[in-house]
Design an enzyme around this catalytic site. Structure first.
Site, PDB file in Angstrom:
ATOM      1  CE1 TYR A 120      -2.949   3.116   0.599  1.00 34.08           C
ATOM      2  CE2 TYR A 120      -3.625   2.170   2.698  1.00 34.08           C
ATOM      3  CZ  TYR A 120      -3.747   3.157   1.743  1.00 34.08           C
ATOM      4  OH  TYR A 120      -4.644   4.176   1.914  1.00 34.08           O
ATOM      5  CE  LYS A 150      -6.026   1.789  -0.886  1.00 35.09           C
ATOM      6  NZ  LYS A 150      -5.850   3.171  -1.298  1.00 35.09           N
TER       7      LYS A 150
END
Length: 286
Positions: A120, A150
């Site tokens: 992330y 992400k």
């Protein structure tokens, strides 16, 4: 306090009203890093439980400042049957190079050896500016479960280099800056994770369909209108608390206030944001 009782209604709303069948739990909008380990586990369990046979993917964010805590959350996510786990870069004591960051990520991923793993990337909040292009070099050898990123940053050059260099690996690049999604799709992003999809999921799906068709003019209309709303609310002050307020008035599901240090959205914000959203005329006539 967390309110587990609304999650069933929340799942049904996402699926039936927004055509959203994948969720990212305990991330930024969910205030994951403001919650205790126990609260994060309870939320993860409830989303996996309520999403069974309704959602395609429940990815649990298990990142934390403490390595043992992150590992504990990874083991828990694996045990409850999460479809994936994601980890943010630690942001108090920070990694200064890719090897340090990969070492941390690897220690977490190895606690859930059968669960797809996502990094992330959100440098505006973490302050960790290690380029993803650099990070991905040889990452599969270090983290065999590595599935993708992400990518919540505006650096489209970094994203483009990632996609260009890792075509053969078939990694997932899930874009996280909602107002720039169409730009990211154009250079090869193959998914999105964002807060606006809670209440503009159906519109975004129509944009994705238009892009695939391809009907670029229609896709642009959707992106421009999403951007028009976000541009308006950003000027008023737009963050997690305000996102909860918008989701509450759109869905009718009480999202509640944020946890301190964040403070609740003002009544003035709610009135103006609702009026703006109601004024937008979407291409599908809604």
């Amino acid at each position: 306090q967390i309110n587990l009782s609304v999650i069933r209604q929340y799942v049904d709303y996402l699926v039936s009203e927004q055509n959203v069948k994948n969720v990212f739990v305990n991330g930024t909008t969910g205030e994951g890093l403001s919650l205790s380990t126990q609260e994060r586990k309870q939320l993860a369990e409830e989303w996996v439980c309520q999403g069974k046979d309704k959602l395609d993917h429940v990815i649990i964010h298990v990142g934390a400042l403490s390595l043992p805590e992150s590992q504990e959350l990874a083991r828990h996510a694996a045990a409850i049957g999460a479809s994936g786990i994601a980890v943010i870069a630690p942001f108090f004591f920070k990694s200064t190079n890719k090897d340090e960051l990969i070492a941390f990520l690897q220690k977490v991923a190895s606690e859930a050896p059968a669960v797809p793993f996502y990094y992330y990337h959100i440098p505006p909040l973490t302050g960790v500016k290690i380029r993803v292009e650099e990070l991905l070099d040889g990452i599969k050898e270090r983290i065999p479960t590595f599935q993708g990123v992400k990518f919540s940053d505006r650096d489209l050059l970094d994203l483009a280099q990632c996609i260009n260099k890792n075509e053969r690996e078939q990694f997932a690049f899930l874009y996280g800056v909602d107002e720039q999604l169409l730009s990211a799709l154009a250079i090869g992003a193959n998914g999105a994770v964002g807060s606006t999809y809670n209440y503009l999921g159906r519109k975004t799906n129509l944009m994705l369909q238009a892009f695939v068709k391809p009907d670029l003019a229609l896709a642009q209309k959707y992106q421009f209108l999403t951007g028009e709303f976000l541009n308006f609310v950003i000027k008023l002050g737009f963050g997690v608390a305000q996102t909860k307020a918008v989701m509450t008035f759109v869905s009718g599901i009480p999202m509640g206030p944020p946890r301190l240090p964040l403070v609740d959205a003002s009544e003035d914000f709610i009135v103006k944001a609702k009026a703006k959203l109601d004024s937008i005329v979407w291409p599908d006539g809604d």
